[in-house]
Design an enzyme around this catalytic site. Sequence first.
Site, PDB file in Angstrom:
ATOM      1  N   LYS A   9       0.780  -1.275  -0.093  1.00 15.97           N
ATOM      2  CA  LYS A   9       0.016   0.052   0.118  1.00 15.97           C
ATOM      3  C   LYS A   9       0.882   1.393   0.056  1.00 15.97           C
ATOM      4  O   LYS A   9       2.020   1.343   0.442  1.00 15.97           O
ATOM      5  CB  LYS A   9      -0.838  -0.041   1.291  1.00 15.97           C
ATOM      6  CG  LYS A   9      -1.849  -1.080   1.029  1.00 15.97           C
ATOM      7  CD  LYS A   9      -3.107  -1.104   2.331  1.00 15.97           C
ATOM      8  CE  LYS A   9      -4.172  -1.910   2.181  1.00 15.97           C
ATOM      9  NZ  LYS A   9      -4.981  -1.763   3.478  1.00 15.97           N
ATOM     10  N   HIS A 115      -2.333  -5.300   1.477  1.00 14.95           N
ATOM     11  CA  HIS A 115      -3.582  -5.914   1.546  1.00 14.95           C
ATOM     12  C   HIS A 115      -3.339  -7.312   1.045  1.00 14.95           C
ATOM     13  O   HIS A 115      -2.497  -7.719   0.487  1.00 14.95           O
ATOM     14  CB  HIS A 115      -4.242  -5.168   0.387  1.00 14.95           C
ATOM     15  CG  HIS A 115      -5.538  -5.912  -0.202  1.00 14.95           C
ATOM     16  ND1 HIS A 115      -6.710  -5.954   0.404  1.00 14.95           N
ATOM     17  CD2 HIS A 115      -5.614  -6.631  -1.257  1.00 14.95           C
ATOM     18  CE1 HIS A 115      -7.687  -6.643  -0.114  1.00 14.95           C
ATOM     19  NE2 HIS A 115      -7.297  -7.278  -1.092  1.00 14.95           N
TER      20      HIS A 115
HETATM   21  P1  IDP Z   1      -8.255  -6.138   5.678  1.00 16.43           P
HETATM   22  O1  IDP Z   1      -7.215  -5.323   5.019  1.00 16.43           O
HETATM   23  O2  IDP Z   1      -7.486  -6.781   6.943  1.00 16.43           O
HETATM   24  O3  IDP Z   1      -8.937  -7.539   4.834  1.00 16.43           O
HETATM   25  P2  IDP Z   1     -10.978  -5.113   5.715  1.00 16.43           P
HETATM   26  O4  IDP Z   1     -11.712  -5.172   7.095  1.00 16.43           O
HETATM   27  O5  IDP Z   1     -10.943  -5.744   4.554  1.00 16.43           O
HETATM   28  O6  IDP Z   1      -9.374  -5.260   6.520  1.00 16.43           O
HETATM   29  O7  IDP Z   1     -10.529  -3.402   5.520  1.00 16.43           O
HETATM   30  C1  IDP Z   1      -9.857  -2.830   4.418  1.00 16.43           C
HETATM   31  C2  IDP Z   1      -9.120  -1.859   4.816  1.00 16.43           C
HETATM   32  O8  IDP Z   1      -9.824  -0.945   5.072  1.00 16.43           O
HETATM   33  C3  IDP Z   1      -8.114  -2.149   5.728  1.00 16.43           C
HETATM   34  O9  IDP Z   1      -6.935  -2.917   5.221  1.00 16.43           O
HETATM   35  C4  IDP Z   1      -7.545  -0.866   6.350  1.00 16.43           C
HETATM   36  O10 IDP Z   1      -6.565  -0.228   5.149  1.00 16.43           O
HETATM   37  C5  IDP Z   1      -8.872   0.057   6.127  1.00 16.43           C
HETATM   38  N1  IDP Z   1      -9.785   0.091   7.251  1.00 16.43           N
HETATM   39  C6  IDP Z   1     -10.245  -1.140   7.895  1.00 16.43           C
HETATM   40  N2  IDP Z   1     -10.923  -0.492   8.973  1.00 16.43           N
HETATM   41  C7  IDP Z   1     -10.830   0.834   8.977  1.00 16.43           C
HETATM   42  C8  IDP Z   1     -11.263   1.704   9.859  1.00 16.43           C
HETATM   43  O11 IDP Z   1     -12.080   1.596  10.948  1.00 16.43           O
HETATM   44  N3  IDP Z   1     -10.866   2.949   9.605  1.00 16.43           N
HETATM   45  C9  IDP Z   1     -10.105   3.499   8.679  1.00 16.43           C
HETATM   46  N4  IDP Z   1      -9.580   2.380   7.879  1.00 16.43           N
HETATM   47  C10 IDP Z   1     -10.080   1.277   7.952  1.00 16.43           C
HETATM   48 MG    MG Z   2     -10.290  -7.119   3.386  1.00 22.67          MG
END
Ligand code: IDP
Ligand code: MG
Length: 137
Positions: A9, A115
């Site tokens: 990222k 990611h």
């Molecule tokens: P992951 O990347 O571990 O699969 P996801 O829940 O799919 O997590 O969320 C995607 C991305 O969104 C996260 O990697 C992070 O960069 C961002 N993110 C997740 N939750 C939050 C939040 O509460 N505030 C800001 N960004 C968030």
């Molecule tokens: Mg995710």
Amino acid sequence: MERTFAVIKPDAVRRNITGKILDRIEAAGFSIVGMKRILLTKEQAMGFYYVHRERPFYDELCSYMASGPIVVLALEKEDAIAGWRSLMGATNPADAAEGTIRREFGLSLGENSVHGSDSPESAAFEIPYFFNCLELV
Ligand code: IDP
Ligand code: MG
């Protein structure tokens, strides 16, 4: 053999730790079958993160993903999807296990350096969002 989709990222590319993260990926036995450095528009980031469109952080997340170059990767290994999630660590670097990439390099819940696809269905959407078949070797 299974394939998964990974991103280094903007926070990590900006800090010049792309090589360190690639080193961790290769040391863990993944084959890099596709790789490129790109700069997404916000619209392209919104398409990629479409599943999160209802989440409160969607706009912030898409702006961040378009804020600088990223490195997109297709990785191959046995159980690549689960294996890459485990090497990445928990979403919030503060909760990520010792030895994971997010624990070592992540800055915050949002700027968490990498990611990874969370399921075969996600990988099947995400890999062709960025790579055509001639780019996967
Ligand atoms: P992951 O990347 O571990 O699969 P996801 O829940 O799919 O997590 O969320 C995607 C991305 O969104 C996260 O990697 C992070 O960069 C961002 N993110 C997740 N939750 C939050 C939040 O509460 N505030 C800001 N960004 C968030
Ligand atoms: Mg995710």
